[in-house]
Enzyme design. Structure first.
Site, PDB file in Angstrom:
ATOM      1  N   HIS A  63       0.817  -1.216   0.000  1.00  0.00           N
ATOM      2  CA  HIS A  63       0.000   0.000   0.000  1.00  0.00           C
ATOM      3  C   HIS A  63       0.850   1.265   0.000  1.00  0.00           C
ATOM      4  CE1 HIS A  63      -3.728  -2.263   1.737  1.00  0.00           C
ATOM      5  NE2 HIS A  63      -3.566  -2.446   0.439  1.00  0.00           N
ATOM      6  N   CYS A  79      10.323   9.395  -8.730  1.00  0.00           N
ATOM      7  CA  CYS A  79      10.213   9.953 -10.075  1.00  0.00           C
ATOM      8  C   CYS A  79       9.827   8.828 -11.027  1.00  0.00           C
ATOM      9  CB  CYS A  79      11.537  10.582 -10.506  1.00  0.00           C
ATOM     10  SG  CYS A  79      11.558  11.097 -12.243  1.00  0.00           S
TER      11      CYS A  79
END
Length: 489
Positions: A279, A287
């Site tokens: 999660h 990035c």
């Protein structure tokens, strides 16, 4: 004689000529008279025709005016009829809605009365109650079924704790299974972090439980407030986190799958290669370009604050840009309905490679309400792998578990460490912030980022995103029905 004859002949000729002239003059006068008569007749006919045309025109004009007047009158009547029809429709719909609300109110009153009777013994019923039950047998059967389900739900939500002797006995069994297992994995939930001050989700005092109860609570009683914000940076790894890291480092456990986003597993020193944070992690942003190219350590940037202050479901931009390529950085959180999008953090590859060899699954502090839907994680159970559930409440997989332990994660792991043989019992160090693995790899903000956000958001909202999923819809429906009933009253 001859002269007389010639004179008579001349007179006869003159008379004949005069007679002929008179006849011609008569003919001419007759022609003139006929022409005048014809002219008069023509004029009369033209006048008559003109009068008829004028009469026809006036008649047509009068008919047109009457037609226009009739159209205007019919239009006015149609508008009046339309307004009357709309008012009638509104009144009819209002009457129907009022009737529906009255029926709903009567139904709710009957259900409330029957629900109370179903919860009481029949010996306490009055004669009116018995008559009411006899008149509504189907409703009584429905209320008894609901009462049974509610009791079952309350029993499942209730927290239970094994006594110390039972806990010690179960911990010994788990220690034996761990030593016999070739590949053991651990699935952790919110219950593992409650000792650090982070509330669980579906527990008796969890965020979802308190929010749901407050939405249906009696308005005359002050509800128990549910926490609305949480400072994750103020929380530290617990003894359970440290023990689990020691078990992995000691080779007793091969991998950990966590549903928690608090980052406490990494902060306790657990290696990312042996961890799948399915999660996400609230302290990591990445990035998407550099992570795909394998640049800048998989494009990950650790922070010493919660990076999710500006993010939400389907909106993962954190407000900062990658120093290498200027691409907007994203958080690693996976909300409801979203797929994994950061492989270095979610690390599904790491657990999927081990699943064919897994023969022991240990669940720590998870209700399994969500985790049970991750089908690949439970494939080892089809190959006779052992399942051990450690949770204070009932879980959907208790029936399939080889052993169910009712205890806190800290108490169970402490008992498990004591039950392991000395040769396989790893040393568990206390947490030291100076050696925090996640803080050590944290990247400081650039001057531009520091100027744009002097105080980055460090509190995560517990009522937004995946924490309060499904609660607000029920609150809106209950509020709407209540307002309609109040309006009817």
């Amino acid at each position: 004689m001859a002269a007389a004859v010639s004179a008579m002949a001349a007179a006869t000729e003159v008379e004949a000529e005069s007679k002929q002239g008179v006849e011609q003059e008569g003919k001419r006068s007759k022609q003139v008279a006929d022409q005048e008569i014809e002219q008069e007749i023509k004029q009369e006919i033209e006048q008559e025709l003109k009068q008829e045309v004028e009469q026809e025109g006036s008649k047509e004009m009068s008919q047109g005016e009457s037609k226009e007047r009739s159209e205007e009158e019919s239009k006015e009547r149609s508008e009046e009829d339309k307004v009357a029809e709309i008012e009638s429709m509104r009144a009819r719909r209002a009457a129907e809605r009022r009737k529906q609300l009255q029926e709903k109110r009567i139904k709710l009153a009957n259900e409330t009365r029957m629900r109370r009777l179903a919860a009481r013994p029949e010996s306490s019923w009055s004669s009116d109650d018995a008559t009411f039950v006899e008149a509504n047998p189907e409703l009584m059967a429905l209320m008894r079924q609901r009462h049974s389900r509610r009791r079952q739900r309350e029993d499942r939500e209730a927290e239970a704790t094994d006594d110390p002797e039972t806990l010690r006995h179960k911990a010994t069994k788990v220690a034996t299974l761990l030593q016999q297992a070739r590949t053991a994995v651990v699935y952790t939930g919110a219950g593992l972090s409650t000792a650090s001050g982070i509330p669980c989700y579906r527990g008796q005092h969890g965020i979802y439980t308190k929010t749901a109860k407050n939405s249906t609570a009696d308005t005359t009683v002050a509800p128990t407030p549910a926490p609305t914000t949480l400072d994750l940076t103020a929380c530290s790894p617990t003894r359970a986190h440290q023990a689990l890291t020691a078990l992995v480092q000691g080779g007793v456990v091969q991998h950990v799958v966590s549903q928690n986003v608090d980052g406490l597993h990494r902060r306790s020193g657990l290696s990312p290669q042996h961890l799948s944070e399915i999660h996400g992690n609230a302290f990591l942003e990445y990035c998407p370009v550099c992570s795909n190219n394998g640049v800048q350590a998989s494009g990950l940037y650790a922070r010493r604050f919660d990076v999710t202050g500006l993010t939400a479901r389907h909106r993962h931009a954190t407000g900062r840009n990658c120093p290498a390529c200027a691409t907007p950085l994203l958080d690693t959180i996976v909300h409801y309905g979203e797929a994994a999008h950061c492989s270095p953090v979610h690390n599904w590859e790491g657990i999927e490679a081990l699943l064919p060899q897994v023969d022991l699954i240990l669940v720590l502090g998870s209700s399994l309400k969500v985790l049970k839907h991750y089908k690949p994680l439970w494939q080892p159970l089809q190959k006779k792998a052992s399942l051990i559930v450690v949770n204070l409440q009932w879980t959907p997989l208790d029936a399939r578990a080889a052993l169910v332990v009712r205890a806190t994660c800290d108490a169970f792991l402490e008992a498990l460490l004591n039950a392991l043989p000395t040769a396989r019992r790893p040393a568990v160090p206390d947490y030291d912030m100076g050696h925090d693995a996640l803080w050590a790899m944290a990247v400081p903000l650039t001057p531009a980022e520091d100027q744009a956000a002097k105080e980055p958001a460090s509190q995560i909202s517990l009522r937004e995103g995946w924490f309060a999923k499904g609660v607000t819809g029920g609150q809106r429906r209950a509020k709407r029905v209540k307002e309609e009933l109040e309006a009817l009253t």
